[in-house]
Design a protein around this motif. Sequence first.
Motif, short mmCIF file in Angstrom:
data_model
loop_
_atom_site.label_atom_id
_atom_site.label_comp_id
_atom_site.label_asym_id
_atom_site.label_seq_id
_atom_site.Cartn_x
_atom_site.Cartn_y
_atom_site.Cartn_z
N UNK A 71 -26.46 23.04 -23.60
CA UNK A 71 -26.26 24.15 -22.68
C UNK A 71 -25.70 25.33 -23.46
N UNK A 72 -26.42 26.45 -23.43
CA UNK A 72 -25.95 27.66 -24.10
C UNK A 72 -25.80 28.78 -23.08
N UNK A 73 -24.73 29.52 -23.23
CA UNK A 73 -24.43 30.63 -22.33
C UNK A 73 -24.04 31.84 -23.18
N UNK A 74 -24.69 32.96 -22.93
CA UNK A 74 -24.41 34.19 -23.67
C UNK A 74 -23.83 35.23 -22.72
N UNK A 75 -22.74 35.84 -23.12
CA UNK A 75 -22.20 37.01 -22.44
C UNK A 75 -22.18 38.13 -23.48
N UNK A 114 -22.45 23.85 -25.39
CA UNK A 114 -22.04 22.49 -25.02
C UNK A 114 -23.22 21.59 -25.38
N UNK A 115 -22.94 20.56 -26.19
CA UNK A 115 -24.02 19.67 -26.61
C UNK A 115 -23.57 18.23 -26.49
N UNK A 174 -34.30 35.29 -25.16
CA UNK A 174 -33.06 35.32 -25.94
C UNK A 174 -33.05 36.50 -26.90
N UNK A 175 -34.18 36.79 -27.50
CA UNK A 175 -34.27 37.93 -28.42
C UNK A 175 -33.99 39.24 -27.67
N UNK A 176 -34.51 39.38 -26.46
CA UNK A 176 -34.25 40.57 -25.65
C UNK A 176 -32.76 40.69 -25.31
N UNK A 184 -19.94 38.79 -17.38
CA UNK A 184 -21.25 38.56 -16.78
C UNK A 184 -22.12 37.76 -17.75
N UNK A 185 -22.79 36.74 -17.24
CA UNK A 185 -23.68 35.91 -18.05
C UNK A 185 -25.01 36.63 -18.21
#
Length: 159
Positions: A70-74, A81-82, A148-150, A4-5
Amino acid sequence: MAEKILFKETQRFSFWWIWLILIAIPLPLFYILRSNSGDFSISIIMPMENWIGILFLLIFIIFIGKAKLKTTFTKGEIKIQHLHFYRKTITFKEVKNCKIVTHNFVGYGLRKSSKYGTVLKTKGNKGLLVTQINGKKFLIGTQKPKTLEDVLKIIFDNV
């Protein structure tokens, strides 16, 4: 099955001065393309170097216009991706420390910095500083530092 993203952010180069530069680049080309009479003309039979210049200019403008970070965190990893060619996946098992930082200007695009390691930015002065167990560092620019911190709190509470 894909994880899940938890956080996803896409940023583009949106500075007015970048577009000013992109518009200014073809000005010498217009001088080259003017005919002997002083009129501007583009012809199918113009010299090959003119066509190469026009093609290079169009490719460059499209490259910059379509460039993004583009940044994606799971829960398990960060995918980055840059520009059009840089792709990196960092698993949280490899991460020693992650923190949101406010930094001085370190440039835009893909850079190397002695303080921040590999810098991936499009704008702003906020970013996520990721320090890996092996000592490598990454500074990933963000326009949503609080969100992002949360998300990082959620991820690291579960690790």
